[in-house]
Motif scaffolding. Structure first.
Motif, short mmCIF file in Angstrom:
data_model
loop_
_atom_site.label_atom_id
_atom_site.label_comp_id
_atom_site.label_asym_id
_atom_site.label_seq_id
_atom_site.Cartn_x
_atom_site.Cartn_y
_atom_site.Cartn_z
N GLY A 338 0.80 -1.22 0.00
CA GLY A 338 0.00 0.00 0.00
C GLY A 338 0.83 1.26 0.00
O GLY A 338 0.30 2.36 -0.18
N THR A 339 2.16 1.11 0.21
CA THR A 339 3.05 2.28 0.19
C THR A 339 4.09 2.17 -0.93
O THR A 339 5.13 2.81 -0.88
CB THR A 339 3.77 2.47 1.54
OG1 THR A 339 4.68 1.37 1.75
CG2 THR A 339 2.79 2.56 2.69
N GLU A 340 3.80 1.34 -1.93
CA GLU A 340 4.71 1.23 -3.07
C GLU A 340 4.88 2.63 -3.68
O GLU A 340 3.94 3.43 -3.70
CB GLU A 340 4.14 0.26 -4.12
CG GLU A 340 4.03 -1.17 -3.62
CD GLU A 340 2.75 -1.47 -2.86
OE1 GLU A 340 2.55 -2.65 -2.48
OE2 GLU A 340 1.94 -0.54 -2.65
N ARG A 341 6.07 2.89 -4.19
CA ARG A 341 6.30 4.24 -4.70
C ARG A 341 7.31 4.28 -5.84
O ARG A 341 8.17 3.39 -5.97
CB ARG A 341 6.77 5.17 -3.58
CG ARG A 341 8.21 5.10 -3.12
CD ARG A 341 8.48 4.01 -2.10
NE ARG A 341 7.57 4.01 -0.99
CZ ARG A 341 7.77 4.71 0.13
NH1 ARG A 341 8.87 5.41 0.27
NH2 ARG A 341 6.91 4.62 1.12
N LEU A 342 7.19 5.34 -6.63
CA LEU A 342 8.21 5.67 -7.61
C LEU A 342 9.17 6.62 -6.91
O LEU A 342 8.76 7.66 -6.39
CB LEU A 342 7.58 6.35 -8.82
CG LEU A 342 8.51 6.56 -10.02
CD1 LEU A 342 8.81 5.23 -10.70
CD2 LEU A 342 7.87 7.53 -11.02
N ARG A 343 10.43 6.22 -6.86
CA ARG A 343 11.44 7.05 -6.18
C ARG A 343 12.19 7.85 -7.24
O ARG A 343 12.92 7.29 -8.06
CB ARG A 343 12.40 6.15 -5.40
CG ARG A 343 13.45 6.88 -4.58
CD ARG A 343 14.27 5.86 -3.80
NE ARG A 343 15.33 6.46 -3.01
CZ ARG A 343 16.56 6.70 -3.45
NH1 ARG A 343 16.88 6.37 -4.70
NH2 ARG A 343 17.46 7.24 -2.68
N ILE A 344 11.97 9.14 -7.22
CA ILE A 344 12.57 10.03 -8.21
C ILE A 344 13.72 10.79 -7.55
O ILE A 344 13.55 11.41 -6.49
CB ILE A 344 11.53 11.03 -8.76
CG1 ILE A 344 10.43 10.27 -9.50
CG2 ILE A 344 12.18 12.07 -9.67
CD1 ILE A 344 9.24 11.11 -9.81
N CYS A 345 14.89 10.74 -8.17
CA CYS A 345 16.04 11.50 -7.69
C CYS A 345 16.32 12.65 -8.65
O CYS A 345 16.50 12.43 -9.85
CB CYS A 345 17.28 10.60 -7.57
SG CYS A 345 17.20 9.42 -6.23
N LEU A 346 16.34 13.83 -8.10
CA LEU A 346 16.63 15.02 -8.90
C LEU A 346 18.11 15.38 -8.78
O LEU A 346 18.75 15.08 -7.78
CB LEU A 346 15.76 16.18 -8.43
CG LEU A 346 14.25 15.93 -8.58
CD1 LEU A 346 13.45 16.90 -7.72
CD2 LEU A 346 13.83 16.04 -10.03
N HIS A 347 18.63 16.03 -9.82
CA HIS A 347 20.06 16.35 -9.90
C HIS A 347 20.26 17.77 -10.38
O HIS A 347 19.37 18.37 -10.98
CB HIS A 347 20.77 15.39 -10.86
CG HIS A 347 20.44 13.95 -10.66
ND1 HIS A 347 19.38 13.34 -11.30
CD2 HIS A 347 21.00 13.00 -9.87
CE1 HIS A 347 19.31 12.07 -10.93
NE2 HIS A 347 20.28 11.84 -10.06
N SER A 348 21.46 18.26 -10.15
CA SER A 348 21.80 19.60 -10.63
C SER A 348 21.83 19.66 -12.15
O SER A 348 21.65 20.71 -12.75
CB SER A 348 23.15 20.05 -10.06
OG SER A 348 24.18 19.16 -10.48
N PHE A 349 22.07 18.51 -12.80
CA PHE A 349 22.22 18.49 -14.26
C PHE A 349 20.92 18.23 -15.02
O PHE A 349 20.89 18.29 -16.24
CB PHE A 349 23.27 17.46 -14.68
CG PHE A 349 23.03 16.07 -14.16
CD1 PHE A 349 22.11 15.22 -14.75
CD2 PHE A 349 23.74 15.61 -13.04
CE1 PHE A 349 21.90 13.95 -14.26
CE2 PHE A 349 23.54 14.33 -12.55
CZ PHE A 349 22.61 13.50 -13.16
#
Length: 366
Positions: A338-349
């Protein structure tokens, strides 16, 4: 015995959650921990290459553990430099953050002690606690009232283990309040800053000047610093104790000097390029203004988008992958059902256009 293992793997495969090793994919990076782009930075690579050309011995194997033949001038100088940068009396280097946590929590607490961990603490801490004779208790994530209720019931020495920036939920710990609570109950606070270093300068302990209130800090270098390895920041007594009693340190062959040189070079580059962190936070703000519901902190480069149920999450990740976006899906049982998620990592580039296209695609799928 092999049949038992294969049956377990088959069940995981049937559930669609079998882990496999895949080659690095080409695409737009929204899944790595390379928050500032230092891992592939050409300028840093040039500096490292020049140092190796001037001193090829940096590439030599260490030939033994730090206590035998692997304790070089380079590693000692790097530890001194790191301690100085973070305003701690001492630093002790390890080949990984996992090993650093194993060393801390297996060596320091004894059978009369209690380790109280945030329920979202990194797996390495849980594994380390299994190596310790101490009692382990968990408190609800970032819940200071729950933590205090547990502290009140303890009669012996206590350690509190938290992360400053959590890697799965992308939220921040209430560091200053936790430090006050630890002091109130005379508990030793240990903070893992793996995902905060570089994102928030030298980390949140340094930002809030909590060095005198935090017993030990774990800094890792395979994320925003773009290198590898880790350091424990602590007092001289704790460093000496770990050198004498921490099995993951004592019985591990030391890394090449090239690794320690790369760590120091990363620190120096970080100090010279504050604009990289500024650009990262600009990109985080762009993402946060795209009306994507996220449970993460508005300051975090890690943005968790909840997509309950594994199958819809798989469909979303595939859609993004087909459009060239590299993201990481976290399925149950790695996280609670029920807490499955897409983990998005943001970057300076990452560019503004890339972030907008990513979020527009997500909106069409959820």
């Amino acid at each position: 015995m092999l049949k038992k293992f294969q049956e377990t793997l088959d069940k995981r495969k049937e559930s669609g959650i079998l882990r496999t090793l895949k080659p690095q994919a080409a695409g737009i990076d929204f899944y790595s921990n390379d928050y500032l782009g230092l891992a592939g930075n050409k300028e840093i690579q040039g500096q490292l290459l020049q140092q190796v050309q001037e001193n090829p011995k940096l590439l030599s194997g260490s030939s033994g553990s730090r206590l035998i033949s692997g304790n070089s001038n380079t590693v000692n100088e790097t530890e001194h430099y790191i301690a100085e940068q973070h305003q701690y009396p001492a630093a002790l280097l390890f080949s990984s953050g996992y090993n650093a946590n194993l060393a801390l929590f297996s060596a320091l607490p004894d059978r009369h002690d209690t380790i109280i961990v945030d329920e979202q603490i990194h797996r390495s801490v849980h594994d380390a606690c299994r190596m310790s004779y101490a009692k382990k208790l968990k408190f609800r994530h970032n819940d200071l009232e729950d933590l205090e209720s547990i502290l009140k019931k303890q009669t012996g020495p206590c350690y509190i283990a938290i992360e400053s920036l959590y890697s799965m939920d992308g939220d921040l710990a209430p560091l200053q309040e936790t430090a006050v609570l630890a002091k109130k109950y005379n508990a030793a606070l240990i903070v893992d800053e793996a995902h905060a270093l570089g994102v928030f300068g030298y980390g949140l302990i340094e930002k809030f000047q909590l060095q005198n209130d935090v017993f030990a800090v774990v800094m890792t270098y395979g994320k925003a610093l773009g290198a590898h390895g880790a350091a424990i920041l602590c007092g001289e007594t704790i460093k000496s104790y770990l050198v004498n009693f921490a099995s993951p340190f004592i019985y591990t062959t030391a890394a090449q000097d090239f690794l320690w040189m790369a760590v120091k070079t990363g620190y120096e580059f970080l100090k010279q390029r504050p604009e990289l962190s500024e650009k990262l936070h600009q990109n985080i703000e762009i993402f946060r203004t795209q009306n994507i519901k996220s449970t993460s902190s508005e300051l975090s480069p890690i943005q968790a988008v909840l997509v309950p149920d594994n199958q819809p999450l798989k469909n979303l990740q595939k859609t993004l992958s087909d459009k060239g976006f590299l993201t990481y899906a976290v399925y149950s049982p790695t996280v609670k059902t029920g807490t499955e998620r897409l983990r998005i990592c943001l970057h300076s580039f990452n560019t503004k256009q890339e972030i907008i296209e990513l979020t527009e695609t997500i909106k069409t799928c959820i």
